[in-house]
Scaffold this motif. Structure first.
Motif, PDB file in Angstrom:
ATOM      1  N   GLN A 105      46.579  12.727 -21.157  1.00  0.00           N
ATOM      2  CA  GLN A 105      46.858  14.105 -21.551  1.00  0.00           C
ATOM      3  C   GLN A 105      45.583  14.946 -21.403  1.00  0.00           C
ATOM      4  O   GLN A 105      44.468  14.412 -21.386  1.00  0.00           O
ATOM      5  CB  GLN A 105      47.358  14.158 -22.988  1.00  0.00           C
ATOM      6  N   GLN A 106      45.762  16.244 -21.326  1.00  0.00           N
ATOM      7  CA  GLN A 106      44.627  17.155 -21.199  1.00  0.00           C
ATOM      8  C   GLN A 106      43.635  16.907 -22.328  1.00  0.00           C
ATOM      9  O   GLN A 106      44.020  16.776 -23.496  1.00  0.00           O
ATOM     10  CB  GLN A 106      45.109  18.598 -21.222  1.00  0.00           C
ATOM     11  N   GLY A 107      42.357  16.829 -21.972  1.00  0.00           N
ATOM     12  CA  GLY A 107      41.301  16.609 -22.947  1.00  0.00           C
ATOM     13  C   GLY A 107      40.915  15.155 -23.132  1.00  0.00           C
ATOM     14  O   GLY A 107      39.885  14.863 -23.732  1.00  0.00           O
ATOM     15  N   GLU A 108      41.726  14.209 -22.650  1.00  0.00           N
ATOM     16  CA  GLU A 108      41.399  12.789 -22.767  1.00  0.00           C
ATOM     17  C   GLU A 108      40.498  12.371 -21.609  1.00  0.00           C
ATOM     18  O   GLU A 108      40.657  12.843 -20.487  1.00  0.00           O
ATOM     19  CB  GLU A 108      42.671  11.940 -22.721  1.00  0.00           C
ATOM     20  N   PRO A 109      39.565  11.450 -21.846  1.00  0.00           N
ATOM     21  CA  PRO A 109      38.704  10.981 -20.753  1.00  0.00           C
ATOM     22  C   PRO A 109      39.500  10.125 -19.764  1.00  0.00           C
ATOM     23  O   PRO A 109      40.495   9.497 -20.120  1.00  0.00           O
ATOM     24  CB  PRO A 109      37.638  10.152 -21.464  1.00  0.00           C
ATOM     25  N   PHE A 110      39.037  10.108 -18.528  1.00  0.00           N
ATOM     26  CA  PHE A 110      39.632   9.276 -17.484  1.00  0.00           C
ATOM     27  C   PHE A 110      38.550   8.911 -16.483  1.00  0.00           C
ATOM     28  O   PHE A 110      37.464   9.498 -16.481  1.00  0.00           O
ATOM     29  CB  PHE A 110      40.799   9.999 -16.794  1.00  0.00           C
ATOM     30  N   SER A 111      38.843   7.942 -15.642  1.00  0.00           N
ATOM     31  CA  SER A 111      37.887   7.544 -14.606  1.00  0.00           C
ATOM     32  C   SER A 111      38.593   7.539 -13.259  1.00  0.00           C
ATOM     33  O   SER A 111      39.814   7.371 -13.170  1.00  0.00           O
ATOM     34  CB  SER A 111      37.311   6.160 -14.913  1.00  0.00           C
ATOM     35  N   PHE A 112      37.803   7.731 -12.207  1.00  0.00           N
ATOM     36  CA  PHE A 112      38.357   7.683 -10.861  1.00  0.00           C
ATOM     37  C   PHE A 112      37.282   7.228  -9.887  1.00  0.00           C
ATOM     38  O   PHE A 112      36.091   7.256 -10.202  1.00  0.00           O
ATOM     39  CB  PHE A 112      38.937   9.039 -10.442  1.00  0.00           C
ATOM     40  N   THR A 113      37.719   6.789  -8.737  1.00  0.00           N
ATOM     41  CA  THR A 113      36.815   6.457  -7.642  1.00  0.00           C
ATOM     42  C   THR A 113      37.191   7.325  -6.454  1.00  0.00           C
ATOM     43  O   THR A 113      38.310   7.834  -6.365  1.00  0.00           O
ATOM     44  CB  THR A 113      36.912   4.968  -7.252  1.00  0.00           C
ATOM     45  N   VAL A 114      36.256   7.482  -5.535  1.00  0.00           N
ATOM     46  CA  VAL A 114      36.497   8.287  -4.340  1.00  0.00           C
ATOM     47  C   VAL A 114      35.776   7.657  -3.155  1.00  0.00           C
ATOM     48  O   VAL A 114      34.683   7.113  -3.306  1.00  0.00           O
ATOM     49  CB  VAL A 114      36.056   9.755  -4.559  1.00  0.00           C
ATOM     50  N   THR A 115      36.418   7.679  -2.011  1.00  0.00           N
ATOM     51  CA  THR A 115      35.802   7.190  -0.782  1.00  0.00           C
ATOM     52  C   THR A 115      36.448   7.897   0.402  1.00  0.00           C
ATOM     53  O   THR A 115      37.438   8.603   0.262  1.00  0.00           O
ATOM     54  CB  THR A 115      35.930   5.653  -0.645  1.00  0.00           C
ATOM     55  N   SER A 116      35.880   7.693   1.552  1.00  0.00           N
ATOM     56  CA  SER A 116      36.437   8.267   2.784  1.00  0.00           C
ATOM     57  C   SER A 116      36.042   7.393   3.965  1.00  0.00           C
ATOM     58  O   SER A 116      35.253   6.453   3.822  1.00  0.00           O
ATOM     59  CB  SER A 116      35.924   9.694   3.000  1.00  0.00           C
ATOM     60  N   GLU A 117      36.604   7.721   5.091  1.00  0.00           N
ATOM     61  CA  GLU A 117      36.219   7.099   6.364  1.00  0.00           C
ATOM     62  C   GLU A 117      36.459   5.589   6.405  1.00  0.00           C
ATOM     63  O   GLU A 117      35.765   4.874   7.113  1.00  0.00           O
ATOM     64  CB  GLU A 117      34.742   7.386   6.695  1.00  0.00           C
ATOM     65  N   THR A 118      37.431   5.081   5.676  1.00  0.00           N
ATOM     66  CA  THR A 118      37.682   3.641   5.751  1.00  0.00           C
ATOM     67  C   THR A 118      38.198   3.232   7.125  1.00  0.00           C
ATOM     68  O   THR A 118      38.083   2.081   7.512  1.00  0.00           O
ATOM     69  CB  THR A 118      38.684   3.188   4.669  1.00  0.00           C
ATOM     70  N   GLY A 119      38.737   4.173   7.867  1.00  0.00           N
ATOM     71  CA  GLY A 119      39.158   3.891   9.241  1.00  0.00           C
ATOM     72  C   GLY A 119      38.384   4.678  10.268  1.00  0.00           C
ATOM     73  O   GLY A 119      38.385   4.352  11.444  1.00  0.00           O
ATOM     74  N   GLY A 120      37.695   5.717   9.833  1.00  0.00           N
ATOM     75  CA  GLY A 120      37.007   6.600  10.754  1.00  0.00           C
ATOM     76  C   GLY A 120      35.789   5.994  11.419  1.00  0.00           C
ATOM     77  O   GLY A 120      35.335   6.476  12.445  1.00  0.00           O
ATOM     78  N   TYR A 121      35.245   4.942  10.859  1.00  0.00           N
ATOM     79  CA  TYR A 121      34.057   4.310  11.423  1.00  0.00           C
ATOM     80  C   TYR A 121      34.398   3.098  12.291  1.00  0.00           C
ATOM     81  O   TYR A 121      33.531   2.378  12.762  1.00  0.00           O
ATOM     82  CB  TYR A 121      33.114   3.851  10.295  1.00  0.00           C
ATOM     83  N   SER A 122      35.681   2.839  12.496  1.00  0.00           N
ATOM     84  CA  SER A 122      36.146   1.572  13.057  1.00  0.00           C
ATOM     85  C   SER A 122      35.474   1.168  14.364  1.00  0.00           C
ATOM     86  O   SER A 122      35.293  -0.009  14.621  1.00  0.00           O
ATOM     87  CB  SER A 122      37.658   1.618  13.260  1.00  0.00           C
ATOM     88  N   GLY A 123      35.098   2.124  15.171  1.00  0.00           N
ATOM     89  CA  GLY A 123      34.437   1.784  16.434  1.00  0.00           C
ATOM     90  C   GLY A 123      33.072   1.165  16.245  1.00  0.00           C
ATOM     91  O   GLY A 123      32.512   0.568  17.165  1.00  0.00           O
ATOM     92  N   PHE A 124      32.525   1.295  15.022  1.00  0.00           N
ATOM     93  CA  PHE A 124      31.185   0.780  14.740  1.00  0.00           C
ATOM     94  C   PHE A 124      31.218  -0.458  13.849  1.00  0.00           C
ATOM     95  O   PHE A 124      30.171  -1.002  13.527  1.00  0.00           O
ATOM     96  CB  PHE A 124      30.339   1.860  14.050  1.00  0.00           C
ATOM     97  N   ASP A 125      32.392  -0.877  13.423  1.00  0.00           N
ATOM     98  CA  ASP A 125      32.512  -1.991  12.485  1.00  0.00           C
ATOM     99  C   ASP A 125      32.310  -3.312  13.201  1.00  0.00           C
ATOM    100  O   ASP A 125      33.102  -3.710  14.044  1.00  0.00           O
ATOM    101  CB  ASP A 125      33.892  -1.972  11.811  1.00  0.00           C
ATOM    102  N   ARG A 126      31.248  -4.008  12.855  1.00  0.00           N
ATOM    103  CA  ARG A 126      30.965  -5.338  13.424  1.00  0.00           C
ATOM    104  C   ARG A 126      31.271  -6.442  12.408  1.00  0.00           C
ATOM    105  O   ARG A 126      30.958  -7.593  12.646  1.00  0.00           O
ATOM    106  CB  ARG A 126      29.499  -5.424  13.857  1.00  0.00           C
ATOM    107  N   SER A 127      31.894  -6.059  11.284  1.00  0.00           N
ATOM    108  CA  SER A 127      32.122  -7.032  10.198  1.00  0.00           C
ATOM    109  C   SER A 127      33.530  -7.607  10.212  1.00  0.00           C
ATOM    110  O   SER A 127      33.894  -8.328   9.293  1.00  0.00           O
ATOM    111  CB  SER A 127      31.861  -6.375   8.848  1.00  0.00           C
ATOM    112  N   ASN A 128      34.353  -7.239  11.191  1.00  0.00           N
ATOM    113  CA  ASN A 128      35.737  -7.712  11.255  1.00  0.00           C
ATOM    114  C   ASN A 128      36.525  -7.288  10.007  1.00  0.00           C
ATOM    115  O   ASN A 128      37.295  -8.058   9.457  1.00  0.00           O
ATOM    116  CB  ASN A 128      35.790  -9.223  11.467  1.00  0.00           C
ATOM    117  N   GLY A 129      36.281  -6.050   9.547  1.00  0.00           N
ATOM    118  CA  GLY A 129      37.032  -5.517   8.420  1.00  0.00           C
ATOM    119  C   GLY A 129      36.453  -5.807   7.056  1.00  0.00           C
ATOM    120  O   GLY A 129      36.973  -5.321   6.048  1.00  0.00           O
ATOM    121  N   GLN A 130      35.383  -6.582   6.975  1.00  0.00           N
ATOM    122  CA  GLN A 130      34.812  -6.934   5.674  1.00  0.00           C
ATOM    123  C   GLN A 130      34.245  -5.713   4.957  1.00  0.00           C
ATOM    124  O   GLN A 130      34.250  -5.642   3.724  1.00  0.00           O
ATOM    125  CB  GLN A 130      33.739  -8.013   5.819  1.00  0.00           C
TER     126      GLN A 130
END
Length: 195
Positions: A105-130
């Motif tokens: 509800q409004q006023g209660e604390p919460f947590s979140f995470t944020v990220t981007s580019e999980t697929g946008g860097y794929s041409g540079f990924d040498r980790s096989n998806g790790q």
């Protein structure tokens, strides 16, 4: 044979509802049961006995491969469990029960995470998806109330395999119990049915 090929995963949390989505290998029905369980340990989310008490079940008419069911009449800031079921003439498939938490509800604390580019860097990924697996594992450690993806979750949204490789595969453990919001980048293209 009927199977769940993506998900289940959570979308659009509110203080009194949650949308659950999943994809099946062939057209089938869509049903979600909301369960409650007794808490047996204190802590942030605590531990629960195996959920057995069904609070409600919501079904959608017709068959689909991409399933979307919204459950409502829930309480704010509350942990529930859900289980998806799909059936057709060839059989049925049911998920394990997974937890989810309604929005605070409004006023209660919460947590979140944020990220981007999980697929946008794929041409540079040498980790096989790790790299992606590590990103999702790290986010899961924080037990967020929701997570944000701010673009380019896949390399090419028109390639069906990219969704499993860059998003649903490495994110499975997070997405099953943490609702996500996705901001579409230039890589997702025409993916509105998936997210």
């Amino acid at each position: 044979m009927l199977s769940i090929v993506k998900g289940p995963y959570l979308q659009r949390p509110t203080v009194n509802s949650m949308t659950i989505m999943w994809e099946t290998s062939e057209p089938a029905s869509s049903s979600v049961s909301v369960l409650v369980a007794e808490r047996i340990h204190s802590g942030y989310q605590g531990n629960y006995k195996t959920p057995t008490e069904i609070r409600s079940t919501v079904s959608k008419e017709g068959y689909s491969t991409i399933h979307q069911v919204t459950v409502d009449h829930l309480n704010p800031s509350t942990i529930y469990f859900y289980q998806v079921l799909s059936e057709n003439e060839q059989g049925s498939i049911e998920s394990s029960p997974y937890p989810f938490k309604t929005a605070v509800q409004q006023g209660e604390p919460f947590s979140f995470t944020v990220t981007s580019e999980t697929g946008g860097y794929s041409g540079f990924d040498r980790s096989n998806g790790q790299v992606n697996q590590n990103i999702f594992d790290q986010m899961l450690k924080y037990r967020p109330d929701f997570t944000l993806f701010v673009g380019d979750v896949v390399n090419d949204g028109d390639h069906y395999e990219d969704w499993e490789m860059y998003f649903f595969g490495p994110g499975k453990d997070l997405l099953v119990s943490t609702p996500c919001y996705n901001s579409l980048g230039n890589h997702e293209k025409k993916c509105f049915a998936i997210l």
